[in-house]
Design a protein around this motif. Structure first.
Motif, mmCIF file in Angstrom:
data_model
loop_
_atom_site.group_PDB
_atom_site.id
_atom_site.type_symbol
_atom_site.label_atom_id
_atom_site.label_comp_id
_atom_site.label_asym_id
_atom_site.label_seq_id
_atom_site.Cartn_x
_atom_site.Cartn_y
_atom_site.Cartn_z
ATOM 1 N N GLY A 207 0.803 -1.230 0.000
ATOM 2 C CA GLY A 207 0.000 0.000 0.000
ATOM 3 C C GLY A 207 0.826 1.266 0.000
ATOM 4 N N GLN A 208 2.082 1.181 0.408
ATOM 5 C CA GLN A 208 2.954 2.355 0.431
ATOM 6 C C GLN A 208 3.689 2.585 -0.885
ATOM 7 O OE1 GLN A 208 5.475 2.128 3.891
ATOM 8 N NE2 GLN A 208 3.734 1.997 5.270
ATOM 9 N N LEU A 209 3.575 1.655 -1.820
ATOM 10 C CA LEU A 209 4.227 1.839 -3.117
ATOM 11 C C LEU A 209 3.578 3.012 -3.848
ATOM 12 C CD1 LEU A 209 4.496 -1.892 -4.225
ATOM 13 C CD2 LEU A 209 6.371 -0.410 -3.431
ATOM 14 N N ASP A 210 4.379 3.859 -4.463
ATOM 15 C CA ASP A 210 3.831 5.055 -5.108
ATOM 16 C C ASP A 210 2.984 4.747 -6.336
ATOM 17 O OD1 ASP A 210 5.867 4.362 -6.889
ATOM 18 O OD2 ASP A 210 6.868 6.303 -6.819
ATOM 19 N N PHE A 211 3.078 3.549 -6.871
ATOM 20 C CA PHE A 211 2.289 3.211 -8.058
ATOM 21 C C PHE A 211 1.033 2.397 -7.732
ATOM 22 C CE2 PHE A 211 5.741 0.072 -7.750
ATOM 23 C CZ PHE A 211 5.028 -1.121 -7.707
ATOM 24 N N VAL A 212 0.770 2.140 -6.448
ATOM 25 C CA VAL A 212 -0.447 1.441 -6.034
ATOM 26 C C VAL A 212 -1.425 2.483 -5.509
ATOM 27 C CG1 VAL A 212 -1.422 -0.200 -4.377
ATOM 28 C CG2 VAL A 212 0.733 -0.731 -5.531
ATOM 29 N N SER A 213 -2.576 2.634 -6.179
ATOM 30 C CA SER A 213 -3.539 3.647 -5.745
ATOM 31 C C SER A 213 -4.382 3.172 -4.572
ATOM 32 C CB SER A 213 -4.439 4.088 -6.899
ATOM 33 O OG SER A 213 -5.202 3.005 -7.384
ATOM 34 N N HIS A 214 -4.638 1.883 -4.483
ATOM 35 C CA HIS A 214 -5.343 1.329 -3.330
ATOM 36 C C HIS A 214 -5.156 -0.185 -3.297
ATOM 37 C CE1 HIS A 214 -8.281 1.658 -6.639
ATOM 38 N NE2 HIS A 214 -8.852 0.577 -6.153
ATOM 39 N N CYS A 215 -5.202 -0.720 -2.091
ATOM 40 C CA CYS A 215 -5.110 -2.168 -1.949
ATOM 41 C C CYS A 215 -5.942 -2.596 -0.751
ATOM 42 C CB CYS A 215 -3.661 -2.630 -1.811
ATOM 43 S SG CYS A 215 -2.802 -2.119 -0.334
ATOM 44 N N TYR A 216 -6.374 -3.839 -0.785
ATOM 45 C CA TYR A 216 -7.241 -4.329 0.275
ATOM 46 C C TYR A 216 -7.309 -5.847 0.248
ATOM 47 C CZ TYR A 216 -10.254 -3.632 -3.803
ATOM 48 O OH TYR A 216 -10.755 -3.598 -5.072
ATOM 49 N N GLN A 217 -7.779 -6.394 1.354
ATOM 50 C CA GLN A 217 -7.968 -7.835 1.488
ATOM 51 C C GLN A 217 -9.426 -8.171 1.210
ATOM 52 O OE1 GLN A 217 -7.010 -9.284 5.395
ATOM 53 N NE2 GLN A 217 -7.369 -11.416 4.851
ATOM 54 N N ASP B 18 0.855 1.922 -20.277
ATOM 55 C CA ASP B 18 0.507 0.786 -21.137
ATOM 56 C C ASP B 18 0.587 -0.483 -20.294
ATOM 57 O OD1 ASP B 18 3.281 0.026 -21.004
ATOM 58 O OD2 ASP B 18 3.686 1.344 -22.705
ATOM 59 N N ARG B 19 0.171 -1.590 -20.885
ATOM 60 C CA ARG B 19 0.130 -2.850 -20.133
ATOM 61 C C ARG B 19 1.519 -3.318 -19.722
ATOM 62 N NH1 ARG B 19 -4.846 -6.746 -21.718
ATOM 63 N NH2 ARG B 19 -6.475 -5.151 -21.536
ATOM 64 N N ALA B 20 2.513 -3.040 -20.539
ATOM 65 C CA ALA B 20 3.880 -3.442 -20.186
ATOM 66 C C ALA B 20 4.325 -2.754 -18.894
ATOM 67 C CB ALA B 20 4.841 -3.117 -21.327
ATOM 68 N N GLU B 21 3.959 -1.500 -18.720
ATOM 69 C CA GLU B 21 4.299 -0.785 -17.489
ATOM 70 C C GLU B 21 3.578 -1.407 -16.288
ATOM 71 O OE1 GLU B 21 4.124 3.693 -15.519
ATOM 72 O OE2 GLU B 21 3.592 3.452 -17.630
ATOM 73 N N VAL B 22 2.308 -1.734 -16.454
ATOM 74 C CA VAL B 22 1.559 -2.378 -15.370
ATOM 75 C C VAL B 22 2.210 -3.706 -15.017
ATOM 76 C CG1 VAL B 22 -0.653 -3.441 -14.737
ATOM 77 C CG2 VAL B 22 -0.615 -1.206 -15.872
ATOM 78 N N GLU B 23 2.619 -4.471 -16.003
ATOM 79 C CA GLU B 23 3.243 -5.768 -15.756
ATOM 80 C C GLU B 23 4.576 -5.613 -15.023
ATOM 81 O OE1 GLU B 23 3.156 -7.667 -19.599
ATOM 82 O OE2 GLU B 23 0.952 -7.620 -19.591
ATOM 83 N N ARG B 24 5.354 -4.576 -15.359
ATOM 84 C CA ARG B 24 6.610 -4.318 -14.635
ATOM 85 C C ARG B 24 6.325 -3.976 -13.169
ATOM 86 N NH1 ARG B 24 7.706 -1.663 -19.407
ATOM 87 N NH2 ARG B 24 7.349 0.402 -18.498
ATOM 88 N N LYS B 25 5.282 -3.192 -12.941
ATOM 89 C CA LYS B 25 4.923 -2.826 -11.568
ATOM 90 C C LYS B 25 4.411 -4.043 -10.805
ATOM 91 C CE LYS B 25 4.113 2.019 -12.654
ATOM 92 N NZ LYS B 25 3.127 3.095 -12.851
ATOM 93 N N ALA B 26 3.643 -4.887 -11.469
ATOM 94 C CA ALA B 26 3.166 -6.120 -10.831
ATOM 95 C C ALA B 26 4.349 -7.024 -10.463
ATOM 96 C CB ALA B 26 2.182 -6.851 -11.741
ATOM 97 N N GLN B 27 5.373 -7.019 -11.285
ATOM 98 C CA GLN B 27 6.570 -7.811 -10.986
ATOM 99 C C GLN B 27 7.250 -7.297 -9.717
ATOM 100 O OE1 GLN B 27 7.599 -10.699 -12.200
ATOM 101 N NE2 GLN B 27 9.231 -10.649 -10.679
ATOM 102 N N LYS B 28 7.260 -5.983 -9.524
ATOM 103 C CA LYS B 28 7.829 -5.417 -8.290
ATOM 104 C C LYS B 28 7.029 -5.861 -7.067
ATOM 105 C CE LYS B 28 10.000 -1.417 -10.404
ATOM 106 N NZ LYS B 28 10.090 0.043 -10.486
ATOM 107 N N ILE B 29 5.697 -5.898 -7.222
ATOM 108 C CA ILE B 29 4.859 -6.391 -6.121
ATOM 109 C C ILE B 29 5.190 -7.854 -5.856
ATOM 110 C CG2 ILE B 29 2.498 -6.921 -5.394
ATOM 111 C CD1 ILE B 29 1.583 -4.439 -7.014
#
Length: 157
Positions: free
Chosen positions: A87-97, A117-128
């Protein structure tokens, strides 16, 4: 809520005025001082009459065309700890269980990610994924297909 609180809610429920001093504009509309507007809004937040005051950006207008809800199967024993970090990542706007719905839906942790673009989202998901490590046993990215108008509960005149 008294009549003045109701007038403030009616004046702000479509959003604060897009002016340099929005609380002054609301105060003028309602007929009270800007300090009283801010004091009353704070009191309504504290009492739970209103839940929050915040910006609701239109990500598409800002150039973020790929919006992906990342969904994760996270170890329940670690979800609070890891949720705080994600939740503290600057690219996550919200998160929840959320609860799993087995056997079809094993995911219990959601984090919204925006990208140009989707490639950017996928890179961010990889960081998560790297942060979650072995506490996650799988994930998917669910992309938005259209923009929904974001509104909360409204009261009428």
């Amino acid at each position: 809520m008294d009549a003045t609180d109701r007038a403030i809610v009616l004046a702000t429920q479509e959003g604060l005025p897009l002016v340099p001093q929005p609380y002054h504009a609301v105060a003028e509309q309602v007929g009270i001082s800007p300090v009283e507007v801010m004091t009353r809004l704070h009191a309504m937040l504290e009492s739970g009459v209103i839940r929050r005051i915040g910006a609701v950006p239109n990500h598409y207008a800002l150039g973020y065309k790929a919006n992906g809800m990342t969904v994760w199967d996270v170890d329940d024993a670690r979800i609070d700890e890891l949720g705080e970090r994600i939740g503290q990542l600057d690219f996550v706007s919200h998160c929840y269980q959320r609860p799993r719905h087995l056997p079809d839906w094993p995911y219990n942790f959601f984090a919204m990610v925006h990208g140009h673009d989707r490639a950017e989202v996928e890179r961010k998901a990889q960081k998560i994924a790297e942060l979650l490590g072995d506490a996650s046993s799988g994930h998917e990215i669910l992309y938005s297909t259209r923009l929904l108008k974001k509104t909360g509960l409204r009261i009428s005149v």
